[in-house]
Write a protein that holds these residues in place. Structure first.
Motif, short mmCIF file in Angstrom:
data_model
loop_
_atom_site.label_atom_id
_atom_site.label_comp_id
_atom_site.label_asym_id
_atom_site.label_seq_id
_atom_site.Cartn_x
_atom_site.Cartn_y
_atom_site.Cartn_z
N GLY A 9 39.98 17.06 -9.37
CA GLY A 9 39.08 18.38 -9.22
C GLY A 9 37.54 18.07 -9.92
O GLY A 9 37.41 17.24 -10.43
N GLY A 10 36.78 19.21 -9.55
CA GLY A 10 35.44 19.04 -10.25
C GLY A 10 34.51 19.89 -9.31
O GLY A 10 34.88 20.89 -8.55
N LEU A 11 33.14 19.70 -9.48
CA LEU A 11 32.13 20.49 -9.01
C LEU A 11 31.49 19.61 -7.95
O LEU A 11 31.19 18.64 -8.14
CB LEU A 11 31.10 20.80 -10.29
N VAL A 12 31.28 20.22 -6.86
CA VAL A 12 30.56 19.40 -5.92
C VAL A 12 29.97 20.50 -4.89
O VAL A 12 30.14 21.56 -4.80
CB VAL A 12 31.81 18.83 -4.86
N GLN A 13 28.88 19.98 -4.32
CA GLN A 13 28.04 20.76 -3.31
C GLN A 13 28.41 20.99 -2.15
O GLN A 13 29.54 20.25 -1.65
CB GLN A 13 26.38 20.09 -3.24
N GLN A 83 42.64 14.50 0.52
CA GLN A 83 41.04 14.16 0.97
C GLN A 83 40.37 15.43 1.48
O GLN A 83 40.74 15.78 2.59
CB GLN A 83 41.00 13.06 1.73
N MET A 84 39.30 15.89 0.90
CA MET A 84 38.56 17.06 1.27
C MET A 84 37.03 16.56 1.54
O MET A 84 36.51 16.42 0.70
CB MET A 84 38.68 18.08 0.18
N ASN A 85 37.11 16.77 2.96
CA ASN A 85 35.58 16.63 3.48
C ASN A 85 34.82 17.77 3.79
O ASN A 85 35.56 18.93 4.04
CB ASN A 85 35.55 15.68 4.51
N ARG A 86 33.43 17.95 3.79
CA ARG A 86 32.76 19.00 4.48
C ARG A 86 33.17 20.23 3.59
O ARG A 86 33.54 21.31 4.30
CB ARG A 86 32.95 19.03 5.91
N LEU A 87 33.32 20.16 2.24
CA LEU A 87 33.77 21.05 1.69
C LEU A 87 32.68 22.54 1.63
O LEU A 87 31.52 22.53 1.87
CB LEU A 87 33.73 20.86 0.08
N GLN A 88 33.47 23.59 1.81
CA GLN A 88 32.70 24.95 1.85
C GLN A 88 32.72 25.67 0.81
O GLN A 88 33.85 25.49 -0.12
CB GLN A 88 33.13 25.46 3.12
N LEU A 89 32.07 26.80 0.51
CA LEU A 89 32.16 27.54 -0.58
C LEU A 89 33.66 28.20 -0.55
O LEU A 89 34.19 28.60 -1.76
CB LEU A 89 31.26 28.80 -0.50
N GLN A 116 40.89 22.27 -10.84
CA GLN A 116 39.95 23.31 -10.40
C GLN A 116 38.88 22.45 -9.54
O GLN A 116 38.34 21.68 -9.77
CB GLN A 116 38.98 23.97 -11.46
N VAL A 117 38.71 23.21 -8.08
CA VAL A 117 37.73 22.66 -7.16
C VAL A 117 36.48 23.77 -7.22
O VAL A 117 36.78 24.88 -6.95
CB VAL A 117 38.18 22.36 -5.94
N THR A 118 35.22 23.40 -7.60
CA THR A 118 34.24 24.25 -7.58
C THR A 118 33.11 23.68 -6.55
O THR A 118 32.89 22.71 -6.62
CB THR A 118 33.77 24.56 -8.86
N VAL A 119 32.64 24.71 -5.76
CA VAL A 119 31.95 24.24 -4.69
C VAL A 119 30.53 25.10 -4.80
O VAL A 119 30.56 26.44 -4.88
CB VAL A 119 32.32 24.53 -3.17
N SER A 120 29.47 24.25 -5.02
CA SER A 120 28.19 24.99 -5.14
C SER A 120 27.46 25.15 -3.79
O SER A 120 27.46 24.12 -3.07
CB SER A 120 27.21 24.39 -6.32
N SER A 121 26.42 25.92 -3.79
CA SER A 121 25.77 26.06 -2.74
C SER A 121 24.33 25.47 -2.72
O SER A 121 24.22 24.93 -3.86
CB SER A 121 25.32 27.76 -2.25
#
Length: 121
Positions: A9-13, A83-89, A116-121
């Motif tokens: 997990g982590g922070l991703v745009q 595998q998670m691609n094209r992550l959304q908020l 934790q998976v955090t997605v930023s805009s």
């Protein structure tokens, strides 16, 4: 009882990718059991994101992740991946892996601690 440990997990745009891993402890025949990934966002119920049966041939995906997420397993490494691609908020949540209590039941009784998976805009 099997111990499950998630990582990745982590922070991703938004639009980015992450790969989650879940390693199972030695002691059970990992290859006998179906595995799954759930997620829980703040204020929401835990939901099933994806599952894979013991053969690896049959998978299930939540509608909102179909085509973007892929669940897979490596029985030699005793690990299941997401595998998670094209992550959304809307994908932001704590992700948990789970193992079914008996082969073929899809009744999830063993859980990891979550990542934790955090997605930023």
């Amino acid at each position: 009882q099997v111990q499950l440990v998630e990582s990745g997990g982590g922070l991703v745009q938004a639009g980015g990718s992450l790969r989650l891993s879940c390693a199972a402890s030695v002691g059970t025949r990992f290859s006998d059991y179906g595995m799954a990934w759930f997620r829980q966002a703040p204020g929401k119920e835990r939901e099933l994101v994806a599952s894979i049966d013991r053969s690896g041939q049959h998978t299930y995906y939540l509608d909102s992740v179909e085509g973007r997420f892929t669940i897979s397993r490596d029985d030699v490494k005793r690990t299941v991946y997401l595998q998670m691609n094209r992550l959304q908020l809307q994908d932001m949540a704590v992700y948990y892996c789970a193992q079914e209590n008996m082969p073929g039941t899809y009744y999830w009784t063993s859980w990891g601690q979550g990542t934790q998976v955090t997605v930023s805009s």
